[in-house]
Write a protein that holds these residues in place. Structure first.
Motif, short mmCIF file in Angstrom:
data_model
loop_
_atom_site.label_atom_id
_atom_site.label_comp_id
_atom_site.label_asym_id
_atom_site.label_seq_id
_atom_site.Cartn_x
_atom_site.Cartn_y
_atom_site.Cartn_z
N GLY A 45 19.73 64.23 41.48
CA GLY A 45 20.17 63.65 40.21
C GLY A 45 20.34 62.14 40.30
N ILE A 46 20.94 61.68 41.36
CA ILE A 46 21.15 60.25 41.53
C ILE A 46 19.82 59.53 41.74
CG2 ILE A 46 22.09 58.55 43.15
CD1 ILE A 46 24.59 60.38 43.24
N THR A 47 18.92 60.17 42.48
CA THR A 47 17.59 59.57 42.68
C THR A 47 16.85 59.45 41.35
OG1 THR A 47 17.47 60.50 44.91
CG2 THR A 47 15.39 59.81 43.89
N LEU A 78 25.34 45.82 41.56
CA LEU A 78 26.69 46.27 41.22
C LEU A 78 26.76 47.80 41.21
CD1 LEU A 78 29.59 45.75 40.11
CD2 LEU A 78 28.56 45.85 37.83
N TYR A 79 25.80 48.44 40.54
CA TYR A 79 25.81 49.90 40.48
C TYR A 79 25.54 50.52 41.84
CZ TYR A 79 26.32 49.65 35.47
OH TYR A 79 26.80 49.40 34.22
N ALA A 80 24.73 49.87 42.66
CA ALA A 80 24.50 50.37 44.02
C ALA A 80 25.79 50.32 44.83
CB ALA A 80 23.40 49.55 44.70
N PHE A 81 26.55 49.23 44.68
CA PHE A 81 27.82 49.12 45.38
C PHE A 81 28.79 50.21 44.94
CE2 PHE A 81 32.19 47.50 45.47
CZ PHE A 81 32.34 47.33 46.84
N VAL A 82 28.89 50.42 43.64
CA VAL A 82 29.77 51.47 43.11
C VAL A 82 29.33 52.84 43.62
CG1 VAL A 82 30.51 52.64 41.00
CG2 VAL A 82 30.48 50.15 41.10
N PHE A 83 28.03 53.09 43.63
CA PHE A 83 27.50 54.36 44.11
C PHE A 83 27.84 54.57 45.59
CE2 PHE A 83 23.98 56.26 46.48
CZ PHE A 83 24.14 57.58 46.08
N ILE A 84 27.59 53.56 46.40
CA ILE A 84 27.87 53.68 47.84
C ILE A 84 29.36 53.92 48.07
CG2 ILE A 84 27.93 52.37 50.01
CD1 ILE A 84 25.25 51.11 49.09
N ALA A 86 31.44 55.37 46.00
CA ALA A 86 31.74 56.74 45.58
C ALA A 86 31.28 57.75 46.64
CB ALA A 86 31.07 57.04 44.24
N VAL A 87 30.11 57.53 47.22
CA VAL A 87 29.61 58.43 48.26
C VAL A 87 30.53 58.40 49.48
CG1 VAL A 87 27.73 58.79 49.91
CG2 VAL A 87 27.21 58.41 47.51
N LEU A 88 31.00 57.22 49.85
CA LEU A 88 31.93 57.11 50.98
C LEU A 88 33.22 57.88 50.71
CD1 LEU A 88 31.46 53.38 52.02
CD2 LEU A 88 30.73 55.40 53.27
N ILE A 89 33.72 57.81 49.50
CA ILE A 89 34.94 58.55 49.15
C ILE A 89 34.68 60.06 49.22
CG2 ILE A 89 36.53 59.11 47.27
CD1 ILE A 89 36.39 56.14 46.48
N ILE A 90 33.54 60.50 48.69
CA ILE A 90 33.21 61.93 48.72
C ILE A 90 33.09 62.41 50.16
CG2 ILE A 90 31.38 63.60 48.20
CD1 ILE A 90 30.92 61.96 45.59
N PHE A 91 32.41 61.63 51.00
CA PHE A 91 32.27 62.03 52.41
C PHE A 91 33.61 62.01 53.13
CE2 PHE A 91 27.52 60.78 52.61
CZ PHE A 91 27.18 62.02 52.12
N SER A 92 34.48 61.08 52.79
CA SER A 92 35.81 61.05 53.39
C SER A 92 36.59 62.30 53.04
CB SER A 92 36.58 59.81 52.94
OG SER A 92 35.96 58.65 53.40
N ILE A 93 36.47 62.73 51.79
CA ILE A 93 37.14 63.97 51.36
C ILE A 93 36.60 65.16 52.14
CG2 ILE A 93 37.41 65.58 49.42
CD1 ILE A 93 37.47 63.05 47.59
#
Length: 133
Positions: A45-47, A78-84, A86-93
């Protein structure tokens, strides 16, 4: 503002090709069971969203207007930074959940080993007391 949002046909083909290769790779990982379905669908979806933002100029214009950024490349960054982020937060969880599961599994293993040892000792005592009688 349009001059900063224009993407050449060559760039669109390259981004589309890379996106297609990435989706095929994700499907391969899903087939080999190296990636779960929920993660694969999220990445696909993100791709698709990222590729469509480059291929469809009206979506890129909307994103730049929405974020208040003047240049298309800056909006993408900007959107790439926000996406990265968010992915880091998801992986941390996910890592935290796996860490808790591992701790619980180690505790259960320790309890089971103690129970097995207790049962072995009780069995040995019963056998030794049975031979004496």
């Amino acid at each position: 503002m349009n001059q900063f949002l224009d993407v050449t046909l060559r760039a669109k083909l390259i981004v589309g090709g890379i996106g297609l290769i990435f989706i095929i790779f994700l499907l391969f990982l899903l087939y080999k069971k190296k990636l779960t379905a929920n993660f694969a669908l999220g990445w696909i979806g993100i791709t698709l969203l990222a590729v469509s933002a480059v291929i469809v100029p009206s979506l890129m214009k909307f994103l730049t207007r929405f974020s208040g950024v003047r240049f298309g490349a800056l909006a993408v960054s900007l959107y790439a930074f926000v996406f990265i982020f968010a992915v880091l937060i998801i992986f941390s969880i996910k890592i935290s959940q796996l860490s808790q599961q591992t701790r619980k599994a180690a505790q259960m293993l320790g309890i089971l080993e103690m129970e097995i040892e207790r049962m072995k000792k009780a069995s040995e005592q019963n056998e030794s007391s049975g031979h004496i009688k």
